[in-house]
Scaffold this motif. Structure first.
Motif, PDB file in Angstrom:
ATOM      1  N   ALA A  40       0.814  -1.156   0.019  1.00 23.00           N
ATOM      2  CA  ALA A  40       0.113  -0.014  -0.046  1.00 23.00           C
ATOM      3  C   ALA A  40       0.779   1.288  -0.128  1.00 23.00           C
ATOM      4  CB  ALA A  40      -0.722   0.177   1.333  1.00 23.00           C
ATOM      5  N   LEU A  41       1.930   1.151   0.936  1.00 23.32           N
ATOM      6  CA  LEU A  41       2.891   2.412   0.878  1.00 23.32           C
ATOM      7  C   LEU A  41       3.460   2.561  -0.506  1.00 23.32           C
ATOM      8  CD1 LEU A  41       4.523   1.429   4.233  1.00 23.32           C
ATOM      9  CD2 LEU A  41       3.294   3.549   3.775  1.00 23.32           C
ATOM     10  N   LYS A  42       3.963   1.349  -1.276  1.00 25.35           N
ATOM     11  CA  LYS A  42       4.273   1.585  -2.238  1.00 25.35           C
ATOM     12  C   LYS A  42       3.420   2.329  -3.566  1.00 25.35           C
ATOM     13  CE  LYS A  42       5.999  -0.643  -6.658  1.00 25.35           C
ATOM     14  NZ  LYS A  42       6.757  -1.722  -7.232  1.00 25.35           N
ATOM     15  N   SER A  43       2.362   1.725  -3.510  1.00 25.78           N
ATOM     16  CA  SER A  43       1.062   2.402  -4.433  1.00 25.78           C
ATOM     17  C   SER A  43       0.948   3.936  -3.987  1.00 25.78           C
ATOM     18  CB  SER A  43      -0.096   1.748  -4.499  1.00 25.78           C
ATOM     19  OG  SER A  43      -0.466   1.009  -3.685  1.00 25.78           O
ATOM     20  N   ALA A  44       1.267   4.297  -2.777  1.00 23.67           N
ATOM     21  CA  ALA A  44       1.132   6.057  -2.541  1.00 23.67           C
ATOM     22  C   ALA A  44       2.322   6.611  -2.960  1.00 23.67           C
ATOM     23  CB  ALA A  44       0.668   6.101  -1.033  1.00 23.67           C
ATOM     24  N   GLY A  45       3.460   5.931  -3.456  1.00 22.31           N
ATOM     25  CA  GLY A  45       4.466   6.794  -3.918  1.00 22.31           C
ATOM     26  C   GLY A  45       5.861   6.625  -2.963  1.00 22.31           C
ATOM     27  N   VAL A  46       5.758   5.750  -1.783  1.00 19.65           N
ATOM     28  CA  VAL A  46       6.745   5.403  -1.191  1.00 19.65           C
ATOM     29  C   VAL A  46       7.913   4.549  -1.691  1.00 19.65           C
ATOM     30  CG1 VAL A  46       7.601   4.200   1.127  1.00 19.65           C
ATOM     31  CG2 VAL A  46       5.481   5.588   1.004  1.00 19.65           C
ATOM     32  N   THR A  47       8.995   5.014  -1.591  1.00 19.58           N
ATOM     33  CA  THR A  47      10.347   4.110  -2.211  1.00 19.58           C
ATOM     34  C   THR A  47      11.108   3.691  -1.158  1.00 19.58           C
ATOM     35  OG1 THR A  47      11.446   6.297  -2.249  1.00 19.58           O
ATOM     36  CG2 THR A  47      10.455   5.672  -4.450  1.00 19.58           C
ATOM     37  N   GLU A  48      11.125   4.005   0.207  1.00 23.55           N
ATOM     38  CA  GLU A  48      11.928   3.492   1.068  1.00 23.55           C
ATOM     39  C   GLU A  48      11.205   3.328   2.475  1.00 23.55           C
ATOM     40  OE1 GLU A  48      15.668   5.616   1.703  1.00 23.55           O
ATOM     41  OE2 GLU A  48      16.267   4.316   3.222  1.00 23.55           O
ATOM     42  N   VAL A  49      11.112   2.139   2.895  1.00 23.18           N
ATOM     43  CA  VAL A  49      10.609   1.988   4.226  1.00 23.18           C
ATOM     44  C   VAL A  49      11.387   1.548   5.233  1.00 23.18           C
ATOM     45  CG1 VAL A  49       8.800   0.445   5.292  1.00 23.18           C
ATOM     46  CG2 VAL A  49       8.617   1.182   3.147  1.00 23.18           C
ATOM     47  N   VAL A  50      11.393   2.007   6.481  1.00 25.05           N
ATOM     48  CA  VAL A  50      12.434   2.132   7.729  1.00 25.05           C
ATOM     49  C   VAL A  50      11.460   0.990   8.507  1.00 25.05           C
ATOM     50  CG1 VAL A  50      13.878   2.861   9.421  1.00 25.05           C
ATOM     51  CG2 VAL A  50      13.437   4.224   7.315  1.00 25.05           C
ATOM     52  N   LEU A  51      11.921   0.004   8.915  1.00 29.50           N
ATOM     53  CA  LEU A  51      11.468  -0.695   9.990  1.00 29.50           C
ATOM     54  C   LEU A  51      12.113  -0.460  11.379  1.00 29.50           C
ATOM     55  CD1 LEU A  51      11.214  -4.169   8.239  1.00 29.50           C
ATOM     56  CD2 LEU A  51       9.770  -2.303   8.054  1.00 29.50           C
ATOM     57  N   ALA A  52      10.956   0.063  12.377  1.00 27.42           N
ATOM     58  CA  ALA A  52      11.803   0.309  13.766  1.00 27.42           C
ATOM     59  C   ALA A  52      11.509  -0.813  14.541  1.00 27.42           C
ATOM     60  CB  ALA A  52      11.136   1.555  14.274  1.00 27.42           C
ATOM     61  N   ILE A  53      12.427  -1.689  14.757  1.00 33.10           N
ATOM     62  CA  ILE A  53      12.519  -3.225  15.385  1.00 33.10           C
ATOM     63  C   ILE A  53      13.316  -2.922  16.735  1.00 33.10           C
ATOM     64  CG2 ILE A  53      12.980  -5.355  15.133  1.00 33.10           C
ATOM     65  CD1 ILE A  53      13.064  -5.044  11.986  1.00 33.10           C
TER      66      ILE A  53
END
Ligand code: GDD
Ligand code: MG
Length: 358
Positions: A40-53
């Protein structure tokens, strides 16, 4: 555009499944929960996702390597040495997040139709510093309650209120401007209790009301109701994903590698995972079968979750929010009523009263 997903915690409420894998990579409707979010983030134009773990980062990152390629989204990990709460991780990942653009923040356990593009448009048209996705629920006391004026400007944000303040709740998805990062110190801190009230005071926090369904799927009961909502949404928007045929009633999803015997009655609200084998005359409703579950003839299952590689014997009956961990073998004719079973067990006796087998 960038996004941060708060992966956090131990997922204790989804044990025993989270004894095998971290919560975000448990399948929901045959796809890891976090992949629903990243797509869903990708289809909203997101190219980088950071996972806070802060727990088992390597397991998550190994798992997501393959998806990084498949989805074409960069996925990185920001690891905490101590739990930083829901705002601290943003301060920790500040260097990645702050590129002058607004970014998304998601709780990892929420499922909905993710109207992220519309939310971003709303955010920009209100020149908000932060926009929260909100939805109505019957029991707001388990959530963050958001009180707004008619324009959507947030007047109050009350986390887990003890008395009724409103029925619109924080759905756990935000768009934030980089200047929000100036409000967050690098220490364990809560976005709901510490950061949002500051933005409210400056009248720069807005709420965008979610169309469609929403669920926090962090515990078995909600995970199962969330599946039902998700499957009805598929019926409306993408019915080709649902299983059809004389064995099925209502909305169900079956992985193409699963096999189903004769004269079964499956549904409503069932999800059957990779390489599951269902024998003849089986009755399943409101259940999730994860990968490679084997169900023998005439077993009956309702309102339960069955973990990876487990098997259910002939004529067995599993019901009432039972959650069976990985590699559990239930002998024939066994009855399980609200039973939680830890991984790698063989069940030889019926469990008439709800409880846990450790
Ligand atoms: N990285 C990191 N570090 N993540 C964390 C930490 C932490 O120390 N603590 C919690 N998280 C993550 C959780 O994994 C989850 O994805 C998210 O932050 C929210 O934490 P939960 O523990 O699931 O909170 P909740 O469900 O009680 O309440 C939150 O979600 C509700 C919606 O489901 C709040 O945001 C409420 O306001 C909201 O209504
Ligand atoms: Mg939660």
């Amino acid at each position: 555009m960038k996004a941060l997903i708060l992966v956090g915690g131990y997922g204790t409420r989804l044990r025993p499944l989270t004894l095998t894998v971290p919560k975000p990579i448990i399948d929901f409707a045959n796809k890891p929960m976090i992949i629903h979010q990243i797509e869903a983030l990708k289809s909203a134009g997101v190219t980088e996702v950071v996972l806070a773990i802060n727990y088992q980062p390597q397991v998550m990152m190994d798992f997501l390597k393959e998806w990084e390629q498949k989805l074409g989204v960069k996925i990185s990990c920001s690891q905490e040495t101590e739990p930083m709460g829901t705002a601290g991780p943003l301060a920790l990942a500040r260097d990645i997040l702050d590129d002058g653009q607004p970014f998304f923040v998601l709780n990892s356990d929420v499922i909905c139709e993710f109207p992220l593009r519309d939310m971003l448009k709303f955010h920009q048209s209100h020149q908000a510093e932060g926009t929260i996705l909100v939805t109505k629920v019957d029991d707001p006391s388990k959530y963050g309650v958001v009180v707004t004026d008619d324009s959507g400007q947030v007047e109050r944000f009350v986390e887990k209120p003890k008395t009724f303040v409103g029925d619109k709740i924080n759905a756990g998805i935000y768009v934030l401007e980089p200047r929000v990062l100036d409000r967050i110190e690098l220490r364990p801190t809560s976005i709901e209790k510490e950061t949002f009230p500051l933005i409210v005071r400056d009248k720069r926090l807005f709420a965008f009301t979610l169309p469609g369904y929403w669920m926090d799927v962090g515990q078995p009961k909600d995970y199962l109701s969330g599946l039902g909502l998700h499957l009805s949404s598929l019926r409306e928007h993408d019915a080709s994903q649902l299983a059809e045929g004389s064995n099925f009633v209502g909305n169900n999803i079956v992985h193409p590698t699963a096999t189903i015997g004769k004269d079964c009655k499956i549904g409503p609200n069932v999800s059957i995972g990779i390489e599951c084998v269902i024998a003849d005359g089986v009755r399943i409703s409101n259940c999730v079968l994860l990968h490679r579950v084997k169900v023998k003839n005439y077993a009956r299952m309702a309102d339960s979750i069955i973990g990876w590689g487990s098997s259910i014997g002939q004529w067995a009956r599993i019901e009432n929010k039972s959650v069976i961990g990985e590699d559990v073998h239930v002998r024939e004719e066994i009855f399980m009523n609200g039973t939680i079973v830890l991984p790698h067990k063989e069940i030889k006796e019926s469990q008439h009263d709800p409880g846990t087998i450790i």
